[in-house]
Write a protein that holds these residues in place. Structure first.
Motif, PDB file in Angstrom:
ATOM      1  N   SER A 264       0.866  -1.177   0.000  1.00  0.00           N
ATOM      2  CA  SER A 264       0.000   0.000   0.000  1.00  0.00           C
ATOM      3  C   SER A 264       0.903   1.226   0.000  1.00  0.00           C
ATOM      4  O   SER A 264       2.127   1.109   0.011  1.00  0.00           O
ATOM      5  CB  SER A 264      -0.899  -0.004   1.233  1.00  0.00           C
ATOM      6  OG  SER A 264      -0.107   0.074   2.421  1.00  0.00           O
ATOM      7  N   GLU A 326      -0.822   3.942   5.543  1.00  0.00           N
ATOM      8  CA  GLU A 326      -2.242   4.243   5.414  1.00  0.00           C
ATOM      9  C   GLU A 326      -2.440   5.741   5.195  1.00  0.00           C
ATOM     10  O   GLU A 326      -1.476   6.526   5.225  1.00  0.00           O
ATOM     11  CB  GLU A 326      -2.984   3.791   6.667  1.00  0.00           C
ATOM     12  CG  GLU A 326      -3.049   2.275   6.812  1.00  0.00           C
ATOM     13  CD  GLU A 326      -3.887   1.861   8.005  1.00  0.00           C
ATOM     14  OE1 GLU A 326      -3.437   2.090   9.144  1.00  0.00           O
ATOM     15  OE2 GLU A 326      -4.994   1.350   7.788  1.00  0.00           O
ATOM     16  N   ARG A 403      -9.608  -0.806   8.956  1.00  0.00           N
ATOM     17  CA  ARG A 403      -8.499  -1.532   9.574  1.00  0.00           C
ATOM     18  C   ARG A 403      -9.006  -2.636  10.494  1.00  0.00           C
ATOM     19  O   ARG A 403      -8.481  -3.762  10.459  1.00  0.00           O
ATOM     20  CB  ARG A 403      -7.608  -0.571  10.355  1.00  0.00           C
ATOM     21  CG  ARG A 403      -6.461  -1.289  11.077  1.00  0.00           C
ATOM     22  CD  ARG A 403      -5.722  -0.366  11.997  1.00  0.00           C
ATOM     23  NE  ARG A 403      -4.847   0.519  11.253  1.00  0.00           N
ATOM     24  CZ  ARG A 403      -3.668   0.945  11.719  1.00  0.00           C
ATOM     25  NH1 ARG A 403      -3.254   0.562  12.902  1.00  0.00           N
ATOM     26  NH2 ARG A 403      -2.929   1.765  11.011  1.00  0.00           N
ATOM     27  N   TYR A 458      -2.046  -4.810   5.044  1.00  0.00           N
ATOM     28  CA  TYR A 458      -2.647  -4.821   6.375  1.00  0.00           C
ATOM     29  C   TYR A 458      -2.049  -5.927   7.250  1.00  0.00           C
ATOM     30  O   TYR A 458      -2.042  -5.810   8.473  1.00  0.00           O
ATOM     31  CB  TYR A 458      -4.167  -4.979   6.255  1.00  0.00           C
ATOM     32  CG  TYR A 458      -4.815  -3.771   5.645  1.00  0.00           C
ATOM     33  CD1 TYR A 458      -5.150  -2.677   6.434  1.00  0.00           C
ATOM     34  CD2 TYR A 458      -5.061  -3.696   4.279  1.00  0.00           C
ATOM     35  CE1 TYR A 458      -5.735  -1.545   5.871  1.00  0.00           C
ATOM     36  CE2 TYR A 458      -5.637  -2.577   3.711  1.00  0.00           C
ATOM     37  CZ  TYR A 458      -5.969  -1.499   4.513  1.00  0.00           C
ATOM     38  OH  TYR A 458      -6.528  -0.378   3.966  1.00  0.00           O
TER      39      TYR A 458
END
Length: 641
Positions: A264, A326, A403, A458
């Motif tokens: 990410s 994030e 999340r 994640y």
């Protein structure tokens, strides 16, 4: 056979030859001595007995003669006495069987002593009275010969054992430098260049040790020169000379590699028009010095927020690749960047929050290089047009889960083994044979199939990497994946597993219990080696000691020395995907060749990654790589048994 055993056998044989020679000499001398002694005794007895028998023979006293002979015969030294009266021809014989106490019968049957006889005629004056024949008994000879030989064997055996021990100790001490040379040669064969050996006192070995030390130093210098060549080529091709940051070429390659991984993050592009103002006021030298100071401050402040790649892509444009973050962390990164820029602008005499613009685009779902570049450039142009400091690219695509939802889904998937698997073959260059298969996982949540690129960020953010790696490794056993193919299966380890001692302990137990550990490979990211080298070395030792294999993934991506290859000694390296996208016109083949030569010089297999078409693969043929992988041979489903 080792040199030690050869010398040991030679000394052993020589000692046996000497002992056998001494034993033979001792045996023959003793035998001859005993034979002469028995002959001498027999002569004395024959003469003495003949003189003693004369009176009885003259008187015709047969009883007296027999008594005298019986007295002598009972001594046991004579096997037979024969007395023949010449007057009437009467003959008397006394026999003593050969029965010797304390001597084995087999030894007696060897007939070491010939029959010894003494024949004499007893006379009185000119008259012949009788003929006396005495045969010596060999018992005395056999008894003495056996006693002498057994004593000699005992002494020789003791001396032999002492000689064996002394020879072993002495040879071990004498050949110790040779043993060290052998170990040093093995280390050199494995491309391990340790400290020089001590110079031995033995002249013959001294020259050998000096030669090995010289060879080791030369090989070490060759490796260091290759390592330095890689560093120089990186500076030449991938580093901006003014700022000291990576250039556009490196950023584009890294961006391509990043988008092909389950990550990410975001891409940030900034245009600093205020640097043109500095140039017009103070000249290019002050401008270049300002760029250098700005680059140092940005790297110093931004690295404290999260890992990122900062590159100068043109005269006044910079790109920032946030590789794993994030939205909230990206926002913090952006604010730190703006604050750092304003501080440097103030030092240069420029007004803060003017003459610079920033565009941000986050990575959402599957994206190509052109997609994310277009989004980031669109955001930058909008910030310039609206005269804003920054602008976020707006997208209608939303994240699949929050999340906490990701935490719940991933925890359930790990605990209940809900992953589906694919594996991608790694083909050897010299044919269609497969050297290994790299394992990938995906997840089904409801009616959606979630790829690793969506959930792996994640996994890292939620520190579930070690649990996921355990789940995937255990799957090799539960689904019998190792039994389906002869090729090894490669598993990518997460950063969390590299530095987790509990995972190290668990993996050690798993590999020890596995009967097919030699078919398991572990891919260790190069960034993990640089971030925690001690933990990586401990993990690699566990893998190697249990018969499994490991390699370095994303090889060549990080800026730094390749010396870790000597320490870890991986079986293979997987060249970073960014090298598959470099253009030949940018002279990147030199860097590729240098990186490959470093690995090949250490006898490490080089695997090219990111190959999508045959033309890409042909570029690496002159570089003499070992194998390749990519969507030219895409991953295939692993069916459950």
């Amino acid at each position: 056979m080792t040199l030690f055993r050869q010398i040991y056998s030679l000394l052993f044989g020589l000692f046996l030859l000497v002992v056998a020679s001494l034993g033979y000499v001792q045996f023959t001398e003793t035998q001859n001595f005993l034979t002469k002694q028995m002959e001498s005794d027999l002569n004395n007895t024959s003469n003495s007995l003949g003189i003693m028998l004369i009176p009885d023979l003259e008187a015709g006293d047969i009883v007296g003669a027999e008594t005298l002979i019986n007295v002598i015969f009972e001594g046991g030294y004579y096997q037979q006495v024969k007395l023949t009266w010449l007057v009437d021809g009467k003959q008397q014989v006394w026999e003593n069987p050969v029965n010797i106490q304390g001597v084995p019968q087999w030894f007696i049957e060897l007939d070491f002593f010939e029959t010894i006889k003494k024949e004499s005629t007893i006379t009185s004056g000119w008259i012949q009275l009788a003929r006396l024949e005495i045969t010596a008994h060999p018992g005395f000879g056999y008894h003495e010969l056996w006693r002498t030989m057994t004593n000699a064997i005992i002494v020789f055996s003791v001396l032999f054992l002492i000689a064996i021990v002394c020879a072993r100790v002495g040879l071990t001490w004498i050949l110790r430098p040779l043993h060290e040379i052998a170990e040093h040669a093995q280390d050199i064969a494995q491309r391990k260049f340790g400290p020089d050996m001590k110079i031995p006192k033995t002249m013959e070995l001294k020259s050998v040790v000096l030669a090995f030390n010289s060879m080791s130093d030369q090989l070490k210098q060759i490796f260091n020169s290759l390592d330095e060549e890689v560093g120089e080529l990186r500076k030449k091709n991938l580093i901006d000379q003014v700022s000291g940051l990576p250039n556009r070429q490196y950023m584009m390659g890294h961006l391509s590699s990043w988008l092909n991984e389950p990550k990410s993050g975001a891409l940030v592009m900034a245009k600093f028009d205020w640097l043109e103002e500095v140039h017009s006021k103070y000249g290019y030298q002050v401008r270049d010095e300002t760029i250098k100071l700005l680059s140092q401050k940005m790297k110093e402040h931004l690295d404290a927020i999260t890992n990122s790649v900062i590159a100068r892509i043109s005269a006044y444009e910079f790109a920032f690749l946030i590789s794993s973050a994030e939205h909230e962390q990206t926002s913090k990164y952006l604010q730190t960047l703006i604050r750092t820029i304003n501080q440097e602008m103030s030092k240069a005499g420029c007004k803060p929050n003017e003459n610079f613009s920033i565009g941000i685009a986050e990575r959402i779902g599957q994206m190509s290089v052109s997609d994310i570049l277009a989004q980031t450039d669109n955001a930058l142009q909008k910030a310039i047009k609206e005269d804003k400091v920054f602008h976020w690219f707006e997208t209608n695509e939303k994240q699949l889960f929050t999340r906490e939802q990701w935490r719940e889904h991933l925890s359930n998937a790990i605990n209940n083994r809900q992953f589906k698997f694919k594996w991608q073959p790694v083909h050897l260059n010299d044919g269609d044979s497969i050297t290994q298969r790299e394992l990938y996982c995906q997840l089904e949540i409801g009616d959606k199939t979630v790829h690793a690129g969506q959930f792996m960020p994640y996994v890292e953010l939620l520190s579930l990497g070690a649990l996921l790696d355990k789940c995937l490794i255990e799957t090799l056993t539960t689904q019998k994946l190792l039994e389906r193919n002869y090729e090894p299966i490669a598993i990518n380890l997460t950063f969390h597993s590299l530095s987790d001692p509990k995972f190290h302990e668990w993996l050690n137990g798993f590999l020890r219990a596995s009967s097919l550990s030699e078919r398991i490979c572990f891919d260790i990211p190069e960034a993990g080696v640089y971030s925690d080298p001690d933990s990586c070395e401990a993990l690699c030792t566990i893998i190697r000691d249990n018969g499994a294999h490991f390699g370095i993934d994303h090889f060549g991506r990080q800026f730094g020395s390749m010396a870790y290859l000597q320490t870890l000694r991986p079986s293979y390296v997987k060249l970073d995907q960014s090298f598959a996208y470099y253009d030949e016109s940018e002279h990147s083949s030199e860097l590729c060749r240098a990186l490959i030569n470093v690995a090949r010089g250490l006898d490490i297999q080089v695997i090219v990654t990111g190959i999508e078409e045959k033309q890409q693969l042909e570029r690496f043929v002159p570089l003499k790589t070992s194998a390749y992988m990519g969507y030219i041979h895409p991953p295939v489903e692993v069916e459950e048994i």
